[in-house]
Write a protein that holds these residues in place. Structure first.
Motif, PDB file in Angstrom:
ATOM      1  N   ASP A   6      39.664  38.303  40.722  1.00 35.36           N
ATOM      2  CA  ASP A   6      38.049  38.951  40.651  1.00 35.36           C
ATOM      3  C   ASP A   6      37.234  38.504  41.817  1.00 35.36           C
ATOM      4  OD1 ASP A   6      37.572  40.406  38.255  1.00 35.36           O
ATOM      5  OD2 ASP A   6      36.707  38.870  36.707  1.00 35.36           O
TER       6      ASP A   6
ATOM      7  N   THR B 260      43.829  40.637  36.033  1.00 35.44           N
ATOM      8  CA  THR B 260      43.052  39.767  35.491  1.00 35.44           C
ATOM      9  C   THR B 260      43.294  38.369  36.023  1.00 35.44           C
ATOM     10  OG1 THR B 260      44.167  39.787  33.906  1.00 35.44           O
ATOM     11  CG2 THR B 260      42.730  41.108  33.589  1.00 35.44           C
TER      12      THR B 260
ATOM     13  N   ARG C 297      38.312  40.205  45.228  1.00 35.56           N
ATOM     14  CA  ARG C 297      37.319  41.439  44.955  1.00 35.56           C
ATOM     15  C   ARG C 297      36.611  41.137  45.448  1.00 35.56           C
ATOM     16  NH1 ARG C 297      39.364  41.866  39.462  1.00 35.56           N
ATOM     17  NH2 ARG C 297      41.284  43.003  39.206  1.00 35.56           N
ATOM     18  N   GLU C 298      35.731  39.922  45.075  1.00 32.94           N
ATOM     19  CA  GLU C 298      33.963  40.296  45.456  1.00 32.94           C
ATOM     20  C   GLU C 298      33.880  40.032  46.739  1.00 32.94           C
ATOM     21  OE1 GLU C 298      30.684  41.025  45.252  1.00 32.94           O
ATOM     22  OE2 GLU C 298      32.117  41.547  43.904  1.00 32.94           O
TER      23      GLU C 298
END
Length: 303
Positions: free
Chosen positions: A215, A210, A218-219
């Motif tokens: 995030d 987290t 990851r994208e």
């Protein structure tokens, strides 16, 4: 958990691009600044907004250097300079290299004739994939303090200096150094910073991670978003990383073998020295000592 790679092992397969490769191109794109901002915010423990990227000495022409290291120079919203460097291979003078890098930035990013109050704050962030120094931790932070040699107190700024420079301590005016020894991290990530180190070490981002910026990683750092040509270049990079690590492994193994051989030879010589000393004390003739020890008369006399 990290799986230890042995000599010649291929890197663990992952869905994500290694951080050092991403720094060469993807993370230089303003649209992807959120990844870097998340990492730096987590590391420095303060909100970092990247204003722009500046010229650095990355993208070296030398083929070895091209795979061995990569660096990036960013300016944040406060005008501070953040130098991020990834180093894959061992460099014995790396501490001095860090010093040189920050010193160069301090002198380059001030205009001739400007007062010393215009000296920029510099952060040096070093992500190393080799065993740098001798320590148990995986993250180290270095800063400058002035401590009294008699009283042991830390020299502080005056109220006027604090107000003028908008900092609370002398150390905030000087370069600060961060060292992340990512290869030494071999445990489950229990903090946002450890989640970043886990990704840098393994190339993997667990679903449970987290930490700020992961995030976005990851994208935007997925292998399946690369073209065939980009993937070929990326896998060549991974192959070269394996070669670098294999060279380190081989050098260390040879060094240990040579050290053991030298140690055995020194041990045998020490035994002979003691034997010669004892035989001399018993007034045994030198030619007899020579026959027993295999040493020449000259060598026996010198012991």
């Amino acid at each position: 958990m990290k799986q230890d790679n042995k000599k010649g092992d291929e890197p663990m397969p992952s869905n994500y691009i290694r951080f050092d490769w991403a720094m060469k191109g993807l993370l230089r794109n303003k649209a992807n600044f959120a990844v870097l901002e998340g990492f730096l915010t987590t590391l420095l423990n303060e909100k970092i907004v990247i204003q722009k990227l500046l010229e650095s000495e990355s993208n070296q022409e030398d083929e070895f250097d091209k795979y061995n290291r990569v660096d990036m120079l960013a300016e944040n919203s406060k005008g501070e300079l953040i130098l991020i460097e990834v180093q894959n291979n061992n460099e014995y003078a790396y501490f001095q290299r860090m010093l040189f890098g920050t010193s160069k930035l301090v002198t380059e990013y001030i205009n001739r004739g400007e007062g010393y109050d215009k000296v920029r704050k510099v952060y040096s962030v070093n992500i190393v994939y080799f065993s740098l120094g001798n320590g148990k931790d995986v993250v180290y932070h270095g800063k400058t303090e002035f401590r009294g040699i008699h009283e042991g107190d830390v020299l502080e700024l005056t109220p006027f200096q604090k107000q003028t420079f908008k900092v609370d301590s002398v150390s905030q005016l000087y370069p600060e150094y961060y060292i992340l020894k990512v290869n030494d991290f071999n445990q489950v990530a229990r903090s946002p910073l450890e989640e970043w180190i886990y990704y840098m070490n393994t190339g993997d981002i667990p679903d449970s991670a987290t930490a700020l910026g992961l995030d976005e990683a990851r994208e935007r750092l997925k292998l399946d978003k690369m073209t065939k040509t980009e993937l070929e270049a990326y896998y060549r990079h991974l192959d070269n990383i394996v070669i670098l690590r294999d060279n380190i492994f081989t050098e260390r193994a040879e060094g240990r073998a040579e050290g053991r051989a030298e140690g055995r030879a020194e041990g045998r010589m020490e035994e002979k020295r003691e034997m010669v000393h004892n035989m001399k004390s018993l007034n045994i003739p030198l030619d007899t000592i020579s026959q027993v020890t295999g040493l020449s008369i000259e060598e026996i006399k010198s012991l």
